[in-house]
Design a protein around this motif. Structure first.
Motif, PDB file in Angstrom:
ATOM      1  N   UNK A  15      50.299  30.121  40.664  1.00 40.12           N
ATOM      2  CA  UNK A  15      49.470  29.547  39.609  1.00 40.12           C
ATOM      3  C   UNK A  15      49.860  30.157  38.276  1.00 40.12           C
ATOM      4  N   UNK A  16      49.607  29.396  37.228  1.00 41.82           N
ATOM      5  CA  UNK A  16      49.829  29.874  35.860  1.00 41.82           C
ATOM      6  C   UNK A  16      48.541  29.611  35.092  1.00 41.82           C
ATOM      7  N   UNK A  65      51.602  34.027  38.752  1.00 41.67           N
ATOM      8  CA  UNK A  65      51.864  34.765  39.979  1.00 41.67           C
ATOM      9  C   UNK A  65      51.319  34.015  41.175  1.00 41.67           C
ATOM     10  N   UNK A  66      51.198  34.749  42.277  1.00 45.35           N
ATOM     11  CA  UNK A  66      50.692  34.159  43.511  1.00 45.35           C
ATOM     12  C   UNK A  66      49.295  33.584  43.283  1.00 45.35           C
ATOM     13  N   UNK A  67      49.027  32.476  43.956  1.00 44.84           N
ATOM     14  CA  UNK A  67      47.713  31.846  43.849  1.00 44.84           C
ATOM     15  C   UNK A  67      46.652  32.819  44.357  1.00 44.84           C
ATOM     16  N   UNK A  68      45.560  32.956  43.602  1.00 45.94           N
ATOM     17  CA  UNK A  68      44.487  33.883  43.958  1.00 45.94           C
ATOM     18  C   UNK A  68      43.196  33.134  44.222  1.00 45.94           C
ATOM     19  N   UNK A  69      42.583  33.428  45.355  1.00 41.16           N
ATOM     20  CA  UNK A  69      41.250  32.913  45.651  1.00 41.16           C
ATOM     21  C   UNK A  69      40.235  33.892  45.083  1.00 41.16           C
ATOM     22  N   UNK A  70      39.052  33.428  44.841  1.00 38.70           N
ATOM     23  CA  UNK A  70      37.997  34.322  44.371  1.00 38.70           C
ATOM     24  C   UNK A  70      37.764  34.204  42.883  1.00 38.70           C
ATOM     25  N   UNK A  72      40.034  28.093  25.468  1.00 38.40           N
ATOM     26  CA  UNK A  72      40.631  27.033  26.266  1.00 38.40           C
ATOM     27  C   UNK A  72      41.410  27.690  27.399  1.00 38.40           C
ATOM     28  N   UNK A  73      41.142  27.254  28.627  1.00 37.86           N
ATOM     29  CA  UNK A  73      41.855  27.762  29.794  1.00 37.86           C
ATOM     30  C   UNK A  73      42.679  26.630  30.391  1.00 37.86           C
ATOM     31  N   UNK A  74      43.982  26.825  30.419  1.00 45.59           N
ATOM     32  CA  UNK A  74      44.893  25.867  31.050  1.00 45.59           C
ATOM     33  C   UNK A  74      45.268  26.451  32.412  1.00 45.59           C
ATOM     34  N   UNK A  75      45.052  25.663  33.462  1.00 42.44           N
ATOM     35  CA  UNK A  75      45.309  26.088  34.837  1.00 42.44           C
ATOM     36  C   UNK A  75      46.372  25.169  35.432  1.00 42.44           C
ATOM     37  N   UNK A  76      47.439  25.763  35.952  1.00 40.24           N
ATOM     38  CA  UNK A  76      48.501  24.998  36.594  1.00 40.24           C
ATOM     39  C   UNK A  76      48.744  25.569  37.985  1.00 40.24           C
ATOM     40  N   UNK A  77      48.898  24.686  38.966  1.00 37.47           N
ATOM     41  CA  UNK A  77      49.156  25.097  40.333  1.00 37.47           C
ATOM     42  C   UNK A  77      50.474  24.520  40.820  1.00 37.47           C
ATOM     43  N   UNK A  78      51.265  25.357  41.481  1.00 36.69           N
ATOM     44  CA  UNK A  78      52.599  24.979  41.954  1.00 36.69           C
ATOM     45  C   UNK A  78      52.673  25.092  43.470  1.00 36.69           C
ATOM     46  N   UNK A  79      53.425  24.161  44.078  1.00 32.14           N
ATOM     47  CA  UNK A  79      53.597  24.184  45.534  1.00 32.14           C
ATOM     48  C   UNK A  79      54.723  25.149  45.922  1.00 32.14           C
ATOM     49  N   UNK A 109      57.698  24.624  46.646  1.00 34.19           N
ATOM     50  CA  UNK A 109      58.994  24.279  46.047  1.00 34.19           C
ATOM     51  C   UNK A 109      58.999  24.521  44.544  1.00 34.19           C
ATOM     52  N   UNK A 110      57.951  25.161  44.022  1.00 32.92           N
ATOM     53  CA  UNK A 110      57.781  25.450  42.594  1.00 32.92           C
ATOM     54  C   UNK A 110      57.595  24.201  41.743  1.00 32.92           C
ATOM     55  N   UNK A 111      57.128  23.120  42.365  1.00 32.67           N
ATOM     56  CA  UNK A 111      56.807  21.901  41.629  1.00 32.67           C
ATOM     57  C   UNK A 111      55.344  21.953  41.212  1.00 32.67           C
ATOM     58  N   UNK A 112      55.073  21.623  39.950  1.00 30.66           N
ATOM     59  CA  UNK A 112      53.695  21.619  39.474  1.00 30.66           C
ATOM     60  C   UNK A 112      52.962  20.440  40.108  1.00 30.66           C
ATOM     61  N   UNK A 113      51.885  20.734  40.822  1.00 28.51           N
ATOM     62  CA  UNK A 113      51.096  19.726  41.526  1.00 28.51           C
ATOM     63  C   UNK A 113      49.695  19.554  40.955  1.00 28.51           C
ATOM     64  N   UNK A 114      49.202  20.574  40.266  1.00 30.40           N
ATOM     65  CA  UNK A 114      47.838  20.575  39.732  1.00 30.40           C
ATOM     66  C   UNK A 114      47.867  21.048  38.293  1.00 30.40           C
ATOM     67  N   UNK A 115      46.980  20.483  37.496  1.00 30.37           N
ATOM     68  CA  UNK A 115      46.884  20.938  36.111  1.00 30.37           C
ATOM     69  C   UNK A 115      45.553  20.497  35.519  1.00 30.37           C
ATOM     70  N   UNK A 116      44.957  21.382  34.715  1.00 27.89           N
ATOM     71  CA  UNK A 116      43.704  21.064  34.061  1.00 27.89           C
ATOM     72  C   UNK A 116      43.523  21.981  32.860  1.00 27.89           C
TER      73      UNK A 116
END
Length: 126
Positions: free
Chosen positions: A45-46, A63-68, A81-88, A90-97
């Motif tokens: 996640x970024x 870094x690594x995706x963190x739960x909690x 403003x918080x920009x959240x990006x999630x990568x699978x 394969x390092x492809x961006x799959x989520x963003x908000x």
């Protein structure tokens, strides 16, 4: 009822130097969905937290995706403003908000942020 003309001394409050803490939990795709349970799963996640376009200390954070619940301390009260990006895997961006947040003085209730899958309109350019 009597009127009292005495001044209230509030010098113990240093408003100019007050800070607040931001607490947030990221949910991937739906409320309560953790990194590995998302479809597709989020491995990295970024996070980019900014105030008036300026990154907060230690951001962006990648870094690594963190739960909690995440906590960011000692922020100047105001709008962020918080920009959240999630990568699978394969390092492809799959989520963003991008979420607009407010920080007040002291500790705030935790924000629950649901990050949808990327559809081309919800986050703009990487």
């Amino acid at each position: 009822r009597q009127h009292d003309d005495r001044d209230l001394n509030c010098d113990f409050y240093d408003y100019a130097n007050m800070t607040g803490d931001l607490l947030f939990r990221i949910n991937w795709g739906a409320m309560g969905t953790r990194c590995a349970d998302a479809v597709p799963a989020v491995t990295t996640q970024r996070l980019t937290l900014t105030r008036e376009g300026t990154p907060a200390p230690n951001f962006p954070d990648e870094g690594a995706c963190e739960n909690g619940t995440r906590t960011v301390t000692d922020l100047t009260p105001g709008s962020y403003e918080l920009r959240v990006e999630g990568y699978d895997g394969s390092s492809d961006r799959q989520y963003c908000w991008v979420e607009q947040l407010r920080v007040g003085a002291g500790v705030q209730p935790s924000y629950q942020i649901v990050v949808p899958t990327l559809d081309g309109s919800n986050c703009g350019a990487p």
